[in-house]
Design an enzyme around this catalytic site. Structure first.
Site, PDB file in Angstrom:
ATOM      1  N   GLU A 151      81.020 -46.930 -42.166  1.00  0.00           N
ATOM      2  CA  GLU A 151      79.589 -47.172 -42.323  1.00  0.00           C
ATOM      3  C   GLU A 151      78.775 -46.552 -41.194  1.00  0.00           C
ATOM      4  O   GLU A 151      77.630 -46.927 -40.963  1.00  0.00           O
ATOM      5  CB  GLU A 151      79.318 -48.671 -42.400  1.00  0.00           C
ATOM      6  CG  GLU A 151      79.964 -49.287 -43.620  1.00  0.00           C
ATOM      7  CD  GLU A 151      79.488 -50.693 -43.879  1.00  0.00           C
ATOM      8  OE1 GLU A 151      78.342 -50.848 -44.290  1.00  0.00           O
ATOM      9  OE2 GLU A 151      80.269 -51.610 -43.634  1.00  0.00           O
TER      10      GLU A 151
ATOM     11  N   LYS B  47      75.733 -58.290 -53.092  1.00  0.00           N
ATOM     12  CA  LYS B  47      76.157 -56.919 -53.384  1.00  0.00           C
ATOM     13  C   LYS B  47      76.240 -56.801 -54.901  1.00  0.00           C
ATOM     14  O   LYS B  47      77.153 -57.394 -55.510  1.00  0.00           O
ATOM     15  CB  LYS B  47      77.545 -56.666 -52.792  1.00  0.00           C
ATOM     16  CG  LYS B  47      77.615 -56.679 -51.265  1.00  0.00           C
ATOM     17  CD  LYS B  47      79.082 -56.717 -50.836  1.00  0.00           C
ATOM     18  CE  LYS B  47      79.281 -56.406 -49.375  1.00  0.00           C
ATOM     19  NZ  LYS B  47      80.665 -56.722 -48.933  1.00  0.00           N
TER      20      LYS B  47
HETATM   21  O1  LIG Z   1      82.217 -56.491 -45.738  1.00  0.00           O
HETATM   22  C1  LIG Z   1      81.104 -56.003 -45.948  1.00  0.00           C
HETATM   23  O2  LIG Z   1      80.111 -56.680 -45.743  1.00  0.00           O
HETATM   24  C2  LIG Z   1      80.949 -54.616 -46.525  1.00  0.00           C
HETATM   25  C3  LIG Z   1      79.850 -53.858 -45.894  1.00  0.00           C
HETATM   26  O3  LIG Z   1      79.902 -53.916 -44.484  1.00  0.00           O
HETATM   27  O4  LIG Z   1      82.163 -53.895 -46.464  1.00  0.00           O
HETATM   28  P1  LIG Z   1      82.910 -53.530 -47.825  1.00  0.00           P
HETATM   29  O5  LIG Z   1      81.947 -52.769 -48.659  1.00  0.00           O
HETATM   30  O6  LIG Z   1      84.115 -52.723 -47.400  1.00  0.00           O
HETATM   31  O7  LIG Z   1      83.293 -54.824 -48.458  1.00  0.00           O
HETATM   32 MG   LIG Z   2      81.261 -58.513 -45.285  1.00  0.00          MG
END
Ligand SMILES: O=C(O)[C@@H](CO)OP(=O)(O)O
Ligand SMILES: [Mg+2]
Length: 434
Positions: free
Chosen positions: A208, A341
């Site tokens: 990221e 998300k």
């Molecule tokens: O854990 C998280 O919050 C995300 C973004 O930082 O990571 P990932 O998309 O790998 O789940």
């Molecule tokens: Mg997370």
């Protein structure tokens, strides 16, 4: 004349920011308007997330994404054809009905999400509106979110050099989104200087865009955060505070212990991990802790909520943007904020439900990108239109991250004093139970 019913869907395989295949698509409306989108993918994923069809490797190594693309072009395209794209609930119901499973594993949550978002983008465009306006039914002034920005990375995003996955800066003193991003960029530059002076490599950039140094302990990373803030000429806590994503699911074992590999395998029980986190909050200006405990350690989480409830306690793997898991948290007094998300649940309607349910219960909401992202910026519009108050996108470097920051900078610049900025109140505001 505007005819916002869906005419067709064209999906294809594109690359994400890790160079892995993902689903891209264009939803075409009857009046010819098009809505283009591509979808992200996580690395530290929760077990209870919606199921994307993805092989993890390149297309020549597997068929997962190609299957999702085929499903988008055939059965899912068929399902939404003739549905009014301005009716997001109807679009998402049609997609869910076509898949038929709870976690969208039949046709792929990535295929479903691409069409869900593509429809929203096409609908906004057909109406001549920005996406953030067309998804906002609040009747209030647009609200720019407070960002949390990744400075140091560990965990699954940086070869597990540090156990904690993200060390982020929260620009508490910012009076606008533009000022907020400037503070974060200055802290990033400050932390880079500190690492440079210690002879630690700064060219190692994680998924990221965070710096990925090998450090002897998680506290050493917190020290660098504080020094980075000071080096930027800012006061730790008052001007810029720290958020962490512990991502504890990643170092949780079947024996219900937590193993800190960056600290010689130090092994902690849930209560001991909470002790450790409490001690960090006493010594460092930490205002937010994400995934402090593992995804199914509900009793550990309950203890963390009792002892750390003065901070924002953010559930990511814990809630996976799932309305039922969030409700369990609300009912059981677990956490006080939710990371949202859209690809964890697969449709815009369900992600939105999580935002409204959380806010009604006094939980704070943070819209989040994934570690595998694309150059799309729809996430920025959703943060404004859904009035989430906070957003997490990664660092101020790498174009798939800056695409979102830059979209928010543009929205703020265009709106001027027609918009509000959530500011530190978004993270400090106490919920009904905080
Ligand atoms: O854990 C998280 O919050 C995300 C973004 O930082 O990571 P990932 O998309 O790998 O789940
Ligand atoms: Mg997370």
């Amino acid at each position: 004349m505007t005819d916002t019913t869906v005419d067709s869907v064209f999906a294809w395989e594109a690359l994400d920011s890790r160079g892995k295949p993902t689903v891209a698509c264009e939803v075409v409306l009857a009046d010819g308007t098009r809505g283009h989108t591509s979808v992200p993918s996580g690395a530290s994923t929760g077990t209870h997330e919606a199921s994307e069809l993805r092989d993890g490797g390149h297309r020549y190594g597997g068929q997962g994404v190609l299957t999702a693309v085929r499903n988008a072009n055939t059965v899912l395209a068929q399902a939404v054809r003739g549905v009014d794209a301005t009716d997001q609930v109807a679009i998402d119901q049609a997609l869910r009905a076509a898949d038929g499973t709870e976690n969208l594993s039949a046709l792929g949550a990535n295929a479903v999400l691409a069409i869900s978002i593509g429809s929203a983008i096409a609908a906004a465009s057909a109406q001549g509106r920005s996406l953030y306006r067309s998804v906002d039914d609040s009747g209030q002034r647009p609200l720019l979110p407070l960002p949390m920005v990744n400075v140091l990375s560990g965990g699954a995003h940086a070869g597990r050099a540090i156990d904690v996955q993200d060390f982020l800066v929260v620009p508490m003193a910012a009076g606008s989104f533009a000022e907020a991003i400037e503070i974060c960029a200055r802290v990033r530059a400050g932390a880079t200087q500190v690492l440079d002076e210690r002879g630690l490599p700064t060219a190692l950039v994680a998924d990221e865009g965070g710096l990925g140094p090998v450090l002897p302990s998680n506290r050493a990373a917190l020290d660098i955060m504080v020094e980075g803030i000071e080096r930027a000429g800012l006061q730790p806590g008052a001007d810029a505070a720290i958020a962490i994503d512990v991502a504890a699911t990643q170092f949780h074992t079947a024996e219900n212990t937590y193993v800190l590999s960056a600290e010689q395998g130090r092994t902690l029980r849930s209560a001991e991990l909470v002790d450790e986190l409490v001690s960090w909050t006493e010594h460092y200006p930490i205002v937010s802790l994400e995934d402090a405990l593992a995804e199914d350690d509900w009793s550990g989480w309950a203890e963390a909520t009792t002892r750390l409830g003065h901070c924002q306690l953010l559930g990511d793997d814990l809630f996976v943007t799932n309305p039922a898991r969030l409700q369990r948290g609300i009912d059981g007094w677990v956490a006080n904020a939710v990371l949202v998300k859209p690809n964890q649940i697969g449709t815009l309607t369900d992600a939105r439900t999580v935002v409204t349910t959380a806010q009604a219960a006094g939980y704070r909401t943070v819209l989040s990108a994934r570690s595998g992202e694309t150059e799309d910026s729809w996430l920025a519009d959703l943060a404004v239109g859904w009035r989430t108050g906070q957003i997490k996108v990664g660092s101020t470097m790498r174009s798939e991250r800056t695409a979102k920051w830059n979209r928010l900078l543009r929205i703020e610049a265009e709106l001027g004093d027609q918009a509000d900025f959530a500011g530190a109140a978004a993270i400090a505001a106490s919920g009904v139970r905080a």
